[in-house]
Write an enzyme that holds these catalytic residues in place. Structure first.
Site, short mmCIF file in Angstrom:
data_model
loop_
_atom_site.label_atom_id
_atom_site.label_comp_id
_atom_site.label_asym_id
_atom_site.label_seq_id
_atom_site.Cartn_x
_atom_site.Cartn_y
_atom_site.Cartn_z
N CYS A 79 0.91 -1.18 0.20
CA CYS A 79 0.04 -0.20 0.19
C CYS A 79 1.05 0.84 0.09
O CYS A 79 1.75 1.37 0.58
CB CYS A 79 -0.70 0.34 0.96
SG CYS A 79 -1.92 1.10 1.43
N CYS A 82 1.47 3.99 3.40
CA CYS A 82 2.36 3.98 5.44
C CYS A 82 3.77 3.33 4.38
O CYS A 82 3.77 2.04 4.28
CB CYS A 82 1.47 2.35 5.85
SG CYS A 82 0.44 3.40 7.25
N CYS A 176 -6.82 -1.70 7.97
CA CYS A 176 -5.62 0.32 8.00
C CYS A 176 -6.01 0.77 9.31
O CYS A 176 -6.80 0.95 10.25
CB CYS A 176 -6.73 0.83 6.47
SG CYS A 176 -5.92 2.55 6.13
N GLN A 300 -6.63 20.55 7.90
CA GLN A 300 -6.06 19.79 8.08
C GLN A 300 -6.08 18.31 7.96
O GLN A 300 -7.18 17.97 9.57
CB GLN A 300 -4.98 20.70 8.71
CG GLN A 300 -4.68 21.53 8.37
CD GLN A 300 -3.33 21.84 7.77
OE1 GLN A 300 -2.62 20.37 7.72
NE2 GLN A 300 -2.27 22.94 7.18
N TYR A 329 -1.28 31.97 0.23
CA TYR A 329 -1.69 30.87 -0.02
C TYR A 329 -2.85 30.41 1.71
O TYR A 329 -2.32 29.83 1.93
CB TYR A 329 -0.74 29.96 -0.37
CG TYR A 329 0.53 29.84 -1.17
CD1 TYR A 329 -0.08 30.45 -2.43
CD2 TYR A 329 1.91 30.88 -0.91
CE1 TYR A 329 1.01 30.44 -3.74
CE2 TYR A 329 2.40 31.57 -1.29
CZ TYR A 329 1.98 31.16 -3.30
OH TYR A 329 3.39 31.93 -3.76
N GLU A 350 -5.67 33.76 -1.37
CA GLU A 350 -5.72 32.71 -2.00
C GLU A 350 -6.38 32.35 -3.27
O GLU A 350 -7.19 33.42 -3.95
CB GLU A 350 -6.46 32.01 -0.94
CG GLU A 350 -7.49 29.93 -1.63
CD GLU A 350 -5.58 29.57 -1.64
OE1 GLU A 350 -6.16 28.83 -2.59
OE2 GLU A 350 -5.27 29.58 -0.11
N ASP A 399 2.46 29.94 3.31
CA ASP A 399 2.38 28.37 3.26
C ASP A 399 2.22 27.66 1.06
O ASP A 399 0.72 28.04 1.82
CB ASP A 399 1.53 28.47 4.27
CG ASP A 399 1.13 26.72 4.48
OD1 ASP A 399 1.79 26.09 3.53
OD2 ASP A 399 0.07 26.43 5.09
N CYS A 426 5.68 21.86 2.68
CA CYS A 426 5.24 20.85 3.28
C CYS A 426 6.07 19.94 2.03
O CYS A 426 5.61 19.04 1.48
CB CYS A 426 3.58 20.15 2.56
SG CYS A 426 3.11 20.88 0.57
#
Length: 470
Positions: A79, A82, A176, A300, A329, A350, A399, A426
């Site tokens: 998968c 993970c 899961c 989030q 953003y 945004e 961001d 990120c």
């Protein structure tokens, strides 16, 4: 001897590289191997050959690393959800911090910037507040089935996650551990219900069938629990009995929605949306603010760790009385509202129109009157005229998406010379690229890696910048 595509190699993995791949060397050439851990000795087959590196498919773990552990989930090695379950969580956090530091040093060229150890997540498992499962008429085969000399039928009512790199085949999940345990239990129940009642899964090739996706959202700070069933047609006679059965089996469910996507697009956002039970949204909190989260709204994914991320960003902003804050953003305004508690005025900018609508709604719902939102492309709306209208920022928070900031926005920041700048990312590689440019005008004082997604290679980072004295 130069490595060739298709060649089998034996190597020892010496480090964890970008996107969670282990890396070692063969005859001086870096070789990246997915599914490995530092300390493993492995056998692999070269599947990609570049000038400065190769990629190999893992064939055998000859000698496992002393750090390697048995994954909790039986699907962990197949998968895509993970990719790091074979590593203890403390090691995951350590390698994520090393990744961020490598990008800051190597890409940004910042040798003096302090990179802190990763801020780890309190929950190693069951931390996600949203999971989107898919249905298919084709299941992903096991490795043993793939290697079998006999024909193996892959047709089935499959329910789970897309096999990595495949739009048409679903890994038929038996467990899961990313969301609350009720999440998989609901998926398993829906799968059994559909098989029992002859409700067909959607076929990505023929565009026939009924069940497309199952999205489950739960609130961290309230008891709200949402089930969003995405179907290929509007069939109340099919979907309402399923909803009634779910409510009877799982009293925890507070709302059920049916999104009807009768187009060929694979999205889970329906052309039509119907509320089958409850208000059609859930309510959660970040900081002191509440948010109504509708089925297709962004929020989030790790609520508790998002609060910790925002606390780091607010501390780095060092907000003072009278400060004007620009939040670039800004999305649906969660960070803007978080900053508003200590700022005089916040302006969120945004691109996505629906996100700005949600941000304005969130501000109104929370009775926050010192936040404004502007919709538009950052490189177009972030102008001198905007600064004249809203006031020069004392603090700027950016961001951006994974690709980082547009070069025009980076250049605008260099010209604007905001006294305090906070970069939330990120993707630490694109952040490092932008930090290199910004370091001409700003001093990058410190970077804090923050782990939002345990068991994966993903890591967030927050950078603290201050304007250099002229």
């Amino acid at each position: 001897m130069a490595l060739k595509k298709g060649q089998e190699v034996t190597l020892t993995i010496t480090g964890a590289a970008f996107k969670g791949k282990g890396v070692g060397k063969v005859d001086g050439m870096a070789v990246f191997v997915h599914g490995t851990a530092p300390g493993d000795t492995v056998r692999g087959r070269i599947i990609k050959k570049k000038k400065s590196f190769c990629e190999a498919k893992l064939l055998e773990i000859i000698e496992p690393s002393t750090d390697r552990i048995e994954p909790l989930c039986q699907h962990a090695n197949v998968c895509g959800g993970c990719s790091w379950q074979h590593l203890p969580y403390a090691k995951q956090a350590e390698y994520k911090g090393q990744q961020v530091e490598d990008h800051v040093r190597r890409i940004a060229g910042l040798s003096e910037t302090k990179v802190h150890p990763t801020l780890a997540c309190d929950q190693e498992l069951y931390y996600r507040n949203k999971m989107e499962y898919s249905f298919s008429t084709r299941r992903w085969l096991t490795e043993a089935e793939i290697q079998s000399d006999e024909f193996v039928d892959d047709s089935a009512f499959a329910a789970g996650l897309h096999a990595p790199g495949r739009f048409d085949k679903i890994l038929n999940l038996n467990e899961c551990h990313l969301q609350r345990k009720e999440s998989f239990a609901i998926l398993d129940y829906v799968r059994s219900y559909c098989v029992e009642h002859d409700i067909p899964a959607y076929d990505a090739y023929t565009h026939e069938g009924f069940m497309r996706h199952l999205m489950i959202r739960n609130a961290h700070h309230t008891e709200d629990f949402m089930v969003n069933i995405v179907t290929n047609a509007d069939e109340p006679s099919i979907i309402q009995p399923l909803a009634d059965a779910l409510l009877k089996e799982f009293p925890i469910i507070s709302t059920i929605i049916n999104n009807i996507n009768d187009t060929k697009s694979p999205t889970s956002v329906g052309r039509i949306q119907k509320v089958l039970h409850g208000p059609g949204y859930i309510v959660d909190k970040i900081g002191g603010h509440s948010f109504k989260i509708h089925p297709n709204a962004f929020f989030q994914t790790n609520t508790l760790q998002a609060e910790h991320l925002y606390e780091v960003a607010r501390n780095y902003a060092d907000l003072q009385d009278g400060d004007v804050v620009y939040d670039l953003y800004c999305g649906v305004g969660t960070l803007s509202l978080f900053m508003s508690e200590k700022a005089h005025k916040v302006l969120g900018i945004e691109l996505v129109e629906v996100a700005v609508e949600n941000a304005k709604f969130n501000a109104e719902e929370n009775k926050v009157d010192n936040v404004s939102f502007v919709q538009g492309d950052m490189k177009d709306v972030f102008t001198e005229e905007m600064v004249e209208e809203f006031g020069a920022p004392d603090v700027l928070i950016t961001d951006p998406p994974r690709v980082g900031m547009h070069p025009d926005v980076v250049e605008r920041l260099k010209q604007l010379k905001v006294p305090r700048l906070v970069y939330v990312s990120c993707n630490s590689s694109t952040m490092a690229r932008d930090l290199q440019e910004l370091s001409e005008v700003y001093e990058v004082l410190e970077v804090q890696p923050v782990d939002m997604f345990p068991q994966t290679y993903h890591v967030e980072a927050v950078a603290k910048l201050r304007l250099k004295s002229s």
